[in-house]
Design a protein around this motif. Structure first.
Motif, mmCIF file in Angstrom:
data_model
loop_
_atom_site.group_PDB
_atom_site.id
_atom_site.type_symbol
_atom_site.label_atom_id
_atom_site.label_comp_id
_atom_site.label_asym_id
_atom_site.label_seq_id
_atom_site.Cartn_x
_atom_site.Cartn_y
_atom_site.Cartn_z
ATOM 1 N N GLY A 1 -5.109 -0.125 2.548
ATOM 2 C CA GLY A 1 -6.402 0.199 1.945
ATOM 3 C C GLY A 1 -6.851 1.606 2.259
ATOM 4 O O GLY A 1 -7.346 2.330 1.383
ATOM 5 N N VAL A 2 -6.674 2.031 3.519
ATOM 6 C CA VAL A 2 -7.057 3.392 3.919
ATOM 7 C C VAL A 2 -6.203 4.418 3.191
ATOM 8 O O VAL A 2 -6.699 5.438 2.698
ATOM 9 C CB VAL A 2 -6.918 3.557 5.443
ATOM 10 N N VAL A 3 -4.900 4.160 3.120
ATOM 11 C CA VAL A 3 -3.994 5.086 2.425
ATOM 12 C C VAL A 3 -4.339 5.155 0.938
ATOM 13 O O VAL A 3 -4.343 6.240 0.336
ATOM 14 C CB VAL A 3 -2.530 4.643 2.618
ATOM 15 N N ALA A 4 -4.637 4.019 0.325
ATOM 16 C CA ALA A 4 -4.978 3.992 -1.101
ATOM 17 C C ALA A 4 -6.259 4.759 -1.374
ATOM 18 O O ALA A 4 -6.352 5.503 -2.351
ATOM 19 C CB ALA A 4 -5.117 2.542 -1.572
ATOM 20 N N ARG A 5 -7.276 4.569 -0.531
ATOM 21 C CA ARG A 5 -8.535 5.282 -0.727
ATOM 22 C C ARG A 5 -8.345 6.791 -0.619
ATOM 23 O O ARG A 5 -8.862 7.553 -1.441
ATOM 24 C CB ARG A 5 -9.540 4.793 0.315
#
Length: 270
Positions: free
Chosen positions: A142-146
């Motif tokens: 999720g952090v990487v996608a954001r």
């Protein structure tokens, strides 16, 4: 110059742990399950770092733990990076309603505690090395996608992207020739930071009994097993804790050095 020194210092620390992990693949002082060393034997000639409460060689178990920490860390970053970058690219190129839906889903994933999400995934599958990798990788995606979404939006707002689209450049070619080359330095720094978090998450799962099962000797499991004898045999708790700190600090130094080397403005300001 400072960024280069930071990067080199981080590489030395990570390299030491990596060297131990590589050596453990071809040589170990004892079998990890060997309990013939005597309970809580002090450091000596036969057992350089002593033994644990079951008579297993501590050095052997620390070497195996280095292998597990790097395997789970690298595997989690690979899973989280692939899923995160794919979702971020999709959100960056998506229509408004799809972008909003993906952003909401990412917000929920990021808001969910990483360790709790990893515990849920491990509980559903079972405690194993693969489960730990999938669980931690999913949690960090999720952090990487954001971050990927923000970087893609920034690149797509540039005038040369508009010119490329006007000239008939396809979306796949736009991604490979313009988007990814411009976002990978920042993503690389973030993934390096995520590696350190993944190592800590794996140690936490193993401490709670949800990591790779015995005879795997995760550093987190070593800490959990040594807490009962920390006063009589403190090395059993100190050694895995020190190695864990060395690896995480080394990874963070590498990330900090990469950030300085990739950002000329930041480098010159120091």
């Amino acid at each position: 110059m400072k960024g280069r020194h930071t990067f080199v210092a981080g590489c030395v620390l990570v390299g030491l742990v990596l060297a131990v992990a590589v050596v453990s693949l071809v040589w170990l002082p004892y079998d990890p399950s060997d309990t013939t060393g005597g309970r809580l034997a002090p450091p000596g000639g036969e057992h350089l770092l002593g033994t644990d409460k079951l008579g297993r060689d501590l050095l052997t178990r620390l070497m195996v733990g280095a292998r597990i920490a790097l395997t789970v860390g690298a595997g989690s970053v690979l899973v989280g990076g692939v899923l995160g970058v794919a979702a971020g690219l999709l959100a960056g190129f998506a229509t408004r309603w799809l972008d909003d839906a993906l952003s909401a889903a990412l917000d929920i994933l990021i808001a969910f505690p990483t360790l709790l999400l990893a515990m849920l995934v491990v509980a559903v599958r079972e405690a194993s090395l693969g489960s730990a990798i999938v669980a931690i990788g999913l949690a960090m995606s999720g952090v990487v996608a954001r971050l990927t979404r923000v970087l893609v939006k920034r690149v797509l707002s540039q005038d040369y992207i508009t010119a490329s689209r006007t000239s008939g450049t396809s979306w796949p070619r736009l991604v490979t020739e313009h988007v990814l080359p411009n976002i990978w330095p920042t993503l690389l720094v973030n993934l390096a930071l995520q590696l350190g978090l993944a190592v800590l998450a794996e140690a936490s799962l193993s401490y709670l009994g949800l990591g790779p099962p015995p005879p795997n000797a995760s550093w987190g499991r070593l800490l959990q097993e040594a807490q009962a004898t920390v006063l009589t045999a403190p090395l059993g708790a100190i050694a895995p804790g020190v190695l864990l700190v060395v690896l995480v600090v080394g990874v963070n130094l590498v990330a900090d050095g990469l950030r300085d080397l990739a950002d000329p403005t930041r480098r010159s300001s120091r």
